[in-house]
Design an enzyme around this catalytic site. Structure first.
Site, PDB file in Angstrom:
ATOM      1  N   GLY A 189       0.827  -1.206   0.000  1.00 45.84           N
ATOM      2  CA  GLY A 189       0.000   0.000   0.000  1.00 45.84           C
ATOM      3  C   GLY A 189       0.854   1.244   0.000  1.00 45.84           C
ATOM      4  N   GLY A 191       5.111   7.217   2.733  1.00 49.63           N
ATOM      5  CA  GLY A 191       5.924   6.199   2.102  1.00 49.63           C
ATOM      6  C   GLY A 191       5.119   5.103   1.443  1.00 49.63           C
ATOM      7  CE  LYS A 236       5.187   3.743   6.690  1.00 49.84           C
ATOM      8  NZ  LYS A 236       4.617   4.723   7.674  1.00 49.84           N
ATOM      9  N   GLY A 290       0.944   5.568   1.225  1.00 44.57           N
ATOM     10  CA  GLY A 290       0.397   6.649   2.027  1.00 44.57           C
ATOM     11  C   GLY A 290       1.258   7.877   1.858  1.00 44.57           C
ATOM     12  CG  ASP A 297      -2.245  11.600  10.200  1.00 44.77           C
ATOM     13  OD1 ASP A 297      -3.354  12.192  10.130  1.00 44.77           O
ATOM     14  OD2 ASP A 297      -1.734  11.028   9.220  1.00 44.77           O
ATOM     15  CB  VAL A 339       3.679  -0.343   3.283  1.00 42.48           C
ATOM     16  CG1 VAL A 339       3.910  -1.559   4.179  1.00 42.48           C
ATOM     17  CG2 VAL A 339       3.646   0.932   4.126  1.00 42.48           C
TER      18      VAL A 339
END
Length: 319
Positions: free
Chosen positions: A48, A53, A70, A50, A172, A55
Site C-alpha cells: 500500500g 511512504g 516502508k 500513504g 495523525d 509499504v
C-alpha cells in the site's frame, strides 16, 4: 479507502510567499524496488501507499519471517521535511513498546530511499473495515458492531495514553492508521511519522501536518499541541464509526482546515444521534466531549476517555 472521507495526510509548509504541498507518491512507479535487498530483508510485493511512504511485504532472511518494509524514495523529496518526518517516525517508534503499537525492527538508508522494517500485521486497516461495512446490503449492518467499536477504540486510547506518558503525540490518528489484526482482532496504531517527541527537538515547527477530518482545531491553527489533539482525533473516529459519517459541510480541504482553525464550533453540522438515532445519550455525551473545540473541555487523557467508555459499556451491558 473512501475518497469522500478525505483521509489523506497533507504537509503544509508555511512560508511568507504562501503554502505549498509536498509532492504525492501515488503515481510513482516503484517496480524496480521489487527483489531488492533491504537490510536483512528481500522486498516481495507492494502492500500500500500513504503520504509517508510505500509499504511492501518482504521476507526477513535472518529470522525467516515475513515483515513489512516502508520506504521513502529520495526522488520524491524536494526539501528536508519528508526525510525528517520519516526519520522521526523511526526514532519515535523505537522508544515505544506496546501491544497496540506496531513495532519497528530496523531502520536504514540506501542510495535510493530511506526504509523502516516493521512487524507485518495480517489484517485490514480500520478504514477498509468501515468502508466494507458501509456497503452491506442490510442497512442496520452498515456499521461495525458497537461492542467491537468500543473494544478497538479503547485499545487505541490505551496505546495513546502510554505514548503520551512517554512524551509522544501521534498527530495523525485516523481509521487508515489503525490496523486490525485478523486472528486476534487487536487494533494496532501505525504511522507515528509525524509524531513529536515532547522532550526532544520539534522538527515540525512552521508545519501544519495531519488529516483534515480528524485534525484538532489547535492543530489546524499551528499551535503547540499536547495529547488532547489525539483525543480529538479519536473522538472524530468514534463519531464516524457509530454514526457512519462525519457531518461536515461540502467544502474544499483547505476551507475545512481554516474552519477548524477559525470557527471550530461550526465544524459539526449535526449531533451523532441526529445521524443515527440508535446512539444512546450517554455515548453521545462522551463523543461530544472528546471533540470539543477547546482542549480544556475534552478528556484530559486517553485513560480518562477510555474509563468513560468502559463505564458506558458496563452500563450498556447491564441495561
Amino acid at each position: 479507502m473512501a475518497e469522500d472521507r478525505k483521509t489523506f495526510t497533507f504537509h503544509v509548509i508555511q512560508r511568507a510567499s504562501g503554502a505549498r504541498k509536498v509532492e504525492s507518491i501515488q503515481t510513482l512507479n516503484t517496480d524496480r524496488f521489487l527483489g531488492r535487498h533491504v537490510g536483512t530483508c528481500t522486498i516481495i510485493k507492494e502492500l500500500g501507499r500513504g503520504s509517508m511512504g510505500i509499504v511492501y511485504v518482504a521476507y526477513q532472511r535472518s529470522l525467516k519471517r515475513p515483515v513489512a518494509v516502508k520506504i521513502l524514495p529520495k526522488v520524491l523529496i524536494k526539501d528536508l521535511i519528508s526525510a525528517r518526518l520519516f526519520q522521526q517516525e523511526a526514532e519515535t517508534i523505537a522508544i515505544l513498546n506496546h501491544p497496540n503499537i506496531i513495532p519497528v525492527y530496523e531502520v536504514g538508508e540506501t542510495e535510493d530511499f530511506y526504509f523502516l522494517i516493521m512487524q507485518l500485521v495480517q489484517g485490514m486497516a480500520l478504514s477498509d473495515i468501515m468502508d466494507r461495512a458501509l456497503k452491506h446490503v442490510v442497512p442496520y449492518r452498515r456499521l461495525i458492531p458497537l461492542e467491537d467499536t468500543l473494544r478497538m477504540v479503547m485499545q487505541v486510547l490505551e496505546a495513546l495514553d502510554y505514548a503520551h506518558e512517554e512524551g509522544i503525540i501521534h498527530r495523525d490518528i485516523k481509521p487508515a492508521n489503525i490496523l486490525v489484526e485478523e486472528r486476534t482482532q487487536r487494533a494496532m496504531i501505525s504511522d507515528f511519522g509525524i509524531a513529536k517527541a515532547i522532550m526532544g527537538e520539534d522538527l515540525n515547527q512552521g508545519v501544519i501536518v495531519g488529516t483534515p477530518n480528524y485534525m484538532a482545531p489547535e492543530q489546524a491553527s499551528g499551535k503547540e499541541l499536547d495529547g488532547r489533539a489525539d483525543i480529538y482525533a479519536v473522538g472524530c473516529m468514534l463519531f464516524e464509526m457509530v454514526a457512519g459519517k462525519l457531518p461536515f459541510r461540502e467544502e474544499k480541504i483547505m476551507d475545512l482546515v481554516r474552519r477548524k482553525a477559525n470557527e471550530p464550533e461550526s465544524v459539526f453540522l449535526r449531533r451523532p444521534s441526529e445521524i443515527n438515532p440508535r446512539i444512546s445519550p450517554e455515548l453521545e455525551k462522551i463523543i461530544l466531549r472528546a471533540v470539543m473545540a477547546n482542549p480544556d473541555d475534552r478528556f484530559s487523557s486517553g485513560r480518562e476517555f477510555k474509563e468513560a467508555l468502559e463505564n458506558f459499556r458496563t452500563f450498556h451491558k447491564n441495561n
